[in-house]
Design a protein around this motif. Structure first.
Motif, PDB file in Angstrom:
ATOM      1  N   LEU A  50    -112.215 -41.212  13.875  1.00 54.47           N
ATOM      2  CA  LEU A  50    -112.597 -39.984  14.377  1.00 54.47           C
ATOM      3  C   LEU A  50    -113.527 -40.259  15.867  1.00 54.47           C
ATOM      4  O   LEU A  50    -114.871 -40.259  15.416  1.00 54.47           O
ATOM      5  CB  LEU A  50    -113.476 -39.138  13.417  1.00 54.47           C
ATOM      6  N   PHE A  51    -112.888 -40.937  16.824  1.00 58.16           N
ATOM      7  CA  PHE A  51    -114.005 -41.272  17.561  1.00 58.16           C
ATOM      8  C   PHE A  51    -114.836 -40.326  18.317  1.00 58.16           C
ATOM      9  O   PHE A  51    -115.964 -40.538  18.923  1.00 58.16           O
ATOM     10  CB  PHE A  51    -113.154 -41.775  18.874  1.00 58.16           C
ATOM     11  N   ASP A  52    -114.625 -39.093  18.588  1.00 50.99           N
ATOM     12  CA  ASP A  52    -115.207 -37.984  19.097  1.00 50.99           C
ATOM     13  C   ASP A  52    -116.544 -37.722  18.015  1.00 50.99           C
ATOM     14  O   ASP A  52    -117.867 -37.526  18.567  1.00 50.99           O
ATOM     15  CB  ASP A  52    -114.555 -36.593  19.262  1.00 50.99           C
ATOM     16  N   GLU A  53    -116.193 -37.506  16.735  1.00 52.87           N
ATOM     17  CA  GLU A  53    -117.316 -37.514  15.854  1.00 52.87           C
ATOM     18  C   GLU A  53    -118.138 -38.721  15.850  1.00 52.87           C
ATOM     19  O   GLU A  53    -119.512 -38.371  15.648  1.00 52.87           O
ATOM     20  CB  GLU A  53    -116.968 -37.059  14.475  1.00 52.87           C
ATOM     21  N   ALA A  54    -117.801 -39.851  15.881  1.00 48.74           N
ATOM     22  CA  ALA A  54    -118.458 -40.795  15.857  1.00 48.74           C
ATOM     23  C   ALA A  54    -119.408 -41.073  17.081  1.00 48.74           C
ATOM     24  O   ALA A  54    -120.447 -41.243  16.919  1.00 48.74           O
ATOM     25  CB  ALA A  54    -117.491 -42.223  15.911  1.00 48.74           C
ATOM     26  N   SER A  55    -119.040 -40.498  18.375  1.00 52.13           N
ATOM     27  CA  SER A  55    -119.624 -40.539  19.547  1.00 52.13           C
ATOM     28  C   SER A  55    -120.830 -39.445  19.360  1.00 52.13           C
ATOM     29  O   SER A  55    -121.940 -39.836  19.667  1.00 52.13           O
ATOM     30  CB  SER A  55    -118.807 -40.114  20.646  1.00 52.13           C
ATOM     31  N   PHE A  56    -120.554 -38.400  18.551  1.00 49.93           N
ATOM     32  CA  PHE A  56    -121.553 -37.208  18.708  1.00 49.93           C
ATOM     33  C   PHE A  56    -122.577 -37.856  17.740  1.00 49.93           C
ATOM     34  O   PHE A  56    -123.978 -37.588  17.959  1.00 49.93           O
ATOM     35  CB  PHE A  56    -121.071 -36.020  18.111  1.00 49.93           C
ATOM     36  N   LEU A  57    -122.325 -38.423  16.659  1.00 50.78           N
ATOM     37  CA  LEU A  57    -123.375 -39.007  15.546  1.00 50.78           C
ATOM     38  C   LEU A  57    -124.202 -40.219  16.501  1.00 50.78           C
ATOM     39  O   LEU A  57    -125.306 -40.081  16.024  1.00 50.78           O
ATOM     40  CB  LEU A  57    -122.528 -39.476  14.208  1.00 50.78           C
ATOM     41  N   MET A  58    -123.448 -41.130  17.143  1.00 48.41           N
ATOM     42  CA  MET A  58    -124.357 -42.024  17.617  1.00 48.41           C
ATOM     43  C   MET A  58    -125.266 -41.573  18.595  1.00 48.41           C
ATOM     44  O   MET A  58    -126.631 -42.243  19.070  1.00 48.41           O
ATOM     45  CB  MET A  58    -123.250 -42.972  18.335  1.00 48.41           C
ATOM     46  N   ALA A  59    -124.737 -40.551  19.505  1.00 45.66           N
ATOM     47  CA  ALA A  59    -125.751 -39.927  20.411  1.00 45.66           C
ATOM     48  C   ALA A  59    -126.789 -39.183  19.719  1.00 45.66           C
ATOM     49  O   ALA A  59    -127.693 -39.332  20.242  1.00 45.66           O
ATOM     50  CB  ALA A  59    -125.024 -38.855  21.120  1.00 45.66           C
ATOM     51  N   GLU A  60    -126.660 -38.653  18.535  1.00 50.37           N
ATOM     52  CA  GLU A  60    -127.636 -38.100  17.704  1.00 50.37           C
ATOM     53  C   GLU A  60    -128.694 -39.054  17.312  1.00 50.37           C
ATOM     54  O   GLU A  60    -130.014 -39.086  17.510  1.00 50.37           O
ATOM     55  CB  GLU A  60    -127.077 -37.338  16.560  1.00 50.37           C
ATOM     56  N   PHE A  61    -128.266 -40.431  17.038  1.00 50.97           N
ATOM     57  CA  PHE A  61    -128.957 -41.446  16.413  1.00 50.97           C
ATOM     58  C   PHE A  61    -129.949 -41.951  17.898  1.00 50.97           C
ATOM     59  O   PHE A  61    -131.135 -42.081  17.833  1.00 50.97           O
ATOM     60  CB  PHE A  61    -128.044 -42.735  16.159  1.00 50.97           C
TER      61      PHE A  61
END
Length: 220
Positions: free
Chosen positions: A179-190
């Protein structure tokens, strides 16, 4: 929040049990990524000159001994004070390049103006102490923060930023699930959380000195 609760929170975010190594996202992987995220937060805090990880270690001085072991969790030296005769009267030691010790200008170092250098896992004091002094060496240093290991371990970071390691580990878990889009979103949040923490801590200290200055000589 404990280490176990952090793991459970990752499981809730990715909608998978993470208490086993038998599924796609393993318990081992989640623990490792929580610690990776944790250490990234720790490194950022340490780089800001905060006192979260400043510790004080005291050691006895031994006559005619110039090398003393550094604390096991030593990461970076902040301040060193040496007492030539009594713990109550200490003088700030200045750090020098160890290569300078062979220079003739360094042969007459006064006990009231000591210097030190870091040699591997030891601190080298000049001048060499002439007498035994109980707690004659005081070292303020930044500790090397250990990884979380036990279920009841708690991260040593500001409470309001305790979710940052969780966001990092969840992002890695989402990527494992494809789930790369969700992964990118969470990493951006981090990453945004790291920057927010940086800004808030810098602003908190904007009217204060970075360190408390202890006058020499220092009397208890």
């Amino acid at each position: 929040m404990t280490f176990l609760e952090m793991q459970q929170r990752v499981g809730e975010i990715i909608n998978q049990d993470v208490s086993t190594d038998n599924l796609l996202v393993t318990e081992t992987e989640v623990k490792a990524n929580l610690n990776r995220g944790y250490q990234k937060v720790v490194n950022r805090l340490a780089s800001l000159g905060q006192d979260y990880y400043v510790r004080l270690a005291k050691a006895n001085l031994v006559a005619n001994q110039n090398l003393y072991g550094l604390p096991l969790d030593f990461r970076k030296m902040i301040r060193v004070e040496v007492a030539p005769n009594d713990e109550g009267t200490r003088y700030k030691a200045h750090r020098v390049d160890s290569n300078a010790f062979g220079d003739p200008v360094d042969t007459n170092i006064l006990p009231t103006a000591p210097v030190y250098s870091i040699r591997g896992k030891n601190i080298d004091l000049k001048p060499t102490p002439l007498t035994n002094v109980t707690r004659g060496l005081w070292m303020w240093y930044i500790e090397n923060v250990a990884d979380l290991a036990e279920d009841d371990d708690e991260p040593d970071i500001p409470f309001e930023f305790g979710d940052l390691p969780i966001e990092y580990a969840a992002a890695k878990a989402k990527a494992r699930q494809g789930l790369f889009d969700e992964a990118s979103f969470l990493m951006a949040e981090f990453e945004r959380g790291l920057e927010k923490m940086t800004d808030e801590l810098i602003n908190t200290n904007s009217d204060d000195p970075e360190m408390v200055v202890i006058r020499d000589p220092y009397f208890d």
